[in-house]
Scaffold this motif. Structure first.
Motif, mmCIF file in Angstrom:
data_model
loop_
_atom_site.group_PDB
_atom_site.id
_atom_site.type_symbol
_atom_site.label_atom_id
_atom_site.label_comp_id
_atom_site.label_asym_id
_atom_site.label_seq_id
_atom_site.Cartn_x
_atom_site.Cartn_y
_atom_site.Cartn_z
ATOM 1 N N GLU A 71 0.824 -1.209 0.000
ATOM 2 C CA GLU A 71 0.000 0.000 0.000
ATOM 3 C C GLU A 71 0.859 1.259 0.000
ATOM 4 O OE1 GLU A 71 -2.435 -0.530 3.397
ATOM 5 O OE2 GLU A 71 -3.991 -1.677 2.325
ATOM 6 N N SER A 72 1.978 1.218 0.735
ATOM 7 C CA SER A 72 2.879 2.374 0.750
ATOM 8 C C SER A 72 3.487 2.615 -0.624
ATOM 9 C CB SER A 72 3.983 2.147 1.793
ATOM 10 O OG SER A 72 4.913 3.219 1.783
ATOM 11 N N SER A 73 3.917 1.545 -1.295
ATOM 12 C CA SER A 73 4.471 1.689 -2.643
ATOM 13 C C SER A 73 3.419 2.213 -3.610
ATOM 14 C CB SER A 73 5.011 0.340 -3.134
ATOM 15 O OG SER A 73 6.076 -0.104 -2.322
ATOM 16 N N ARG A 74 2.191 1.707 -3.477
ATOM 17 C CA ARG A 74 1.119 2.181 -4.354
ATOM 18 C C ARG A 74 0.855 3.664 -4.153
ATOM 19 N NH1 ARG A 74 -4.546 0.719 -2.290
ATOM 20 N NH2 ARG A 74 -3.757 2.337 -0.874
ATOM 21 N N ASP A 75 0.796 4.106 -2.880
ATOM 22 C CA ASP A 75 0.516 5.514 -2.598
ATOM 23 C C ASP A 75 1.627 6.412 -3.138
ATOM 24 O OD1 ASP A 75 -1.774 4.676 -1.349
ATOM 25 O OD2 ASP A 75 -0.923 4.773 0.680
ATOM 26 N N GLU A 86 10.729 6.143 -7.249
ATOM 27 C CA GLU A 86 9.966 5.178 -6.466
ATOM 28 C C GLU A 86 9.672 3.927 -7.303
ATOM 29 O OE1 GLU A 86 8.241 3.396 -3.327
ATOM 30 O OE2 GLU A 86 9.303 5.321 -3.330
ATOM 31 N N ALA A 87 9.360 4.132 -8.568
ATOM 32 C CA ALA A 87 9.103 2.991 -9.445
ATOM 33 C C ALA A 87 10.365 2.159 -9.627
ATOM 34 C CB ALA A 87 8.581 3.476 -10.797
ATOM 35 N N ALA A 91 10.807 -1.668 -8.420
ATOM 36 C CA ALA A 91 11.215 -2.713 -9.367
ATOM 37 C C ALA A 91 12.453 -3.451 -8.871
ATOM 38 C CB ALA A 91 11.465 -2.100 -10.739
ATOM 39 N N GLN A 92 13.410 -2.711 -8.281
ATOM 40 C CA GLN A 92 14.627 -3.340 -7.767
ATOM 41 C C GLN A 92 14.309 -4.249 -6.579
ATOM 42 O OE1 GLN A 92 17.802 -3.132 -9.126
ATOM 43 N NE2 GLN A 92 18.126 -4.815 -7.691
ATOM 44 N N ASP A 93 13.405 -3.782 -5.699
ATOM 45 C CA ASP A 93 13.005 -4.619 -4.564
ATOM 46 C C ASP A 93 12.336 -5.898 -5.057
ATOM 47 O OD1 ASP A 93 13.986 -2.714 -2.860
ATOM 48 O OD2 ASP A 93 12.029 -1.796 -2.439
ATOM 49 N N ARG A 94 11.513 -5.767 -6.073
ATOM 50 C CA ARG A 94 10.843 -6.942 -6.627
ATOM 51 C C ARG A 94 11.858 -7.886 -7.263
ATOM 52 N NH1 ARG A 94 6.746 -10.280 -5.921
ATOM 53 N NH2 ARG A 94 5.889 -11.103 -7.858
ATOM 54 N N LEU A 95 12.849 -7.326 -7.931
ATOM 55 C CA LEU A 95 13.890 -8.145 -8.546
ATOM 56 C C LEU A 95 14.694 -8.892 -7.490
ATOM 57 C CD1 LEU A 95 15.401 -8.997 -11.126
ATOM 58 C CD2 LEU A 95 16.841 -6.965 -10.847
ATOM 59 N N LEU A 98 12.552 -11.763 -6.150
ATOM 60 C CA LEU A 98 12.483 -12.867 -7.104
ATOM 61 C C LEU A 98 13.805 -13.618 -7.171
ATOM 62 C CD1 LEU A 98 10.457 -11.220 -10.023
ATOM 63 C CD2 LEU A 98 9.662 -12.936 -8.392
ATOM 64 N N GLY A 99 14.919 -12.897 -7.017
ATOM 65 C CA GLY A 99 16.221 -13.556 -7.028
ATOM 66 C C GLY A 99 16.378 -14.518 -5.865
ATOM 67 N N ILE A 100 15.845 -14.135 -4.698
ATOM 68 C CA ILE A 100 15.910 -15.024 -3.532
ATOM 69 C C ILE A 100 14.996 -16.222 -3.730
ATOM 70 C CG2 ILE A 100 15.376 -15.202 -1.080
ATOM 71 C CD1 ILE A 100 16.289 -12.325 -0.756
ATOM 72 N N LEU A 101 13.781 -15.975 -4.235
ATOM 73 C CA LEU A 101 12.820 -17.070 -4.411
ATOM 74 C C LEU A 101 13.284 -18.069 -5.461
ATOM 75 C CD1 LEU A 101 9.444 -15.099 -4.264
ATOM 76 C CD2 LEU A 101 10.499 -16.480 -2.470
ATOM 77 N N THR A 102 13.912 -17.588 -6.513
ATOM 78 C CA THR A 102 14.378 -18.486 -7.573
ATOM 79 C C THR A 102 15.760 -19.060 -7.279
ATOM 80 O OG1 THR A 102 15.274 -16.602 -8.839
ATOM 81 C CG2 THR A 102 13.020 -17.317 -9.339
ATOM 82 N N GLY A 103 16.403 -18.572 -6.214
ATOM 83 C CA GLY A 103 17.704 -19.107 -5.830
ATOM 84 C C GLY A 103 18.856 -18.619 -6.672
#
Length: 236
Positions: A71-75, A86-87, A91-95, A98-103
């Motif tokens: 919600e904070s990112s959306r606002d 902010e975008a 995007a970097q946080d999401r990357l 995903l890097g941690i989840l995919t190993g």
């Protein structure tokens, strides 16, 4: 008219009995399902119910934190102020996530180290898989077993008297590193009938160590897709 009369259902005693039987059967099935659901919790011990409640509360807390962050990112994105930076940060946080989840990237954070000393090679791949599932249920965000990074596609097998994880041979003592809430994961390992008790039953010796910092350095190599292809952007 005769055909229409023949096609109409007749209210006979047999039809009425069949209808009552169907209603009674449906009621019995619904009652049995309800009793089964209730007895599933009633048969659990107090410590097991406490653990289930704690897991639910932990998951609720994580979801609430994720909701606030999203919600904070959306606002910030909708406000228009510094939307580009902010975008980019979002995007970097999401990357990174995903890097941690995919190993594909290393990870560090609080967690536990489970060591299984198995000199007689009694522990099977199924037992290690059970440990992994318990850790995931307890909120583990990144896991490494031996020198293998565990991801969604990781598989376990017993081959020639040894354990293989995604084709990589692992030998005792087995070391399982997991990043997440240390207390929650340690409790999950030590529940009655859980991983540590089962491992002791196999004749092996498990130890669980909590730590403020666990470094997971093993990486998973992504394989290019054989069949899937990205959809080209529509021409304007």
């Amino acid at each position: 008219m005769t055909l229409l009369r023949m096609a109409r259902p007749r209210a006979t005693r047999a039809n009425a009995f069949a209808a009552l039987l169907a209603i009674a059967l449906g009621f019995a099935i619904a009652t049995q399902v309800q009793q089964t659901d209730q007895s599933g919790l009633e048969q659990l011990r107090e410590d097991e119910l406490v653990r289930i409640l704690d897991d639910v509360n932990q998951e609720q807390g994580r979801l609430a934190t994720d909701t606030r962050e999203l919600e904070s990112s959306r606002d910030n994105l909708l406000s228009g102020a510094s939307s580009s930076s902010e975008a980019l940060k979002s995007a970097q946080d999401r990357l990174d996530t995903l890097g941690i989840l995919t190993g594909t990237t290393p990870a560090t954070g609080p967690g536990i180290v489970v060591t299984i000393n198995d000199p007689d090679h009694k522990v099977t791949s199924a037992r290690l898989l059970d440990a992994l599932q318990e850790l995931r249920d307890a909120g583990a965000e990144a896991v490494q077993i031996g020198d293998v990074r565990v991801v969604a596609s990781t598989w376990f097998a017993d081959v020639d008297g040894a354990i293989q994880i995604s084709g990589e041979r692992v030998a005792p003592p087995y070391s399982i590193k997991a990043i997440g809430d240390p207390a929650t994961m340690a409790s999950a390992m030590d529940i009655p009938g859980g991983v540590t008790e089962s491992v002791r039953g196999d004749g092996a010796t498990p130890t669980v160590r909590q730590a403020d910092t666990i470094d997971i350095t093993a990486l998973h190599s992504l394989q290019p897709p054989r069949y899937a292809r990205p959809v080209p952007a529509p021409s304007k």
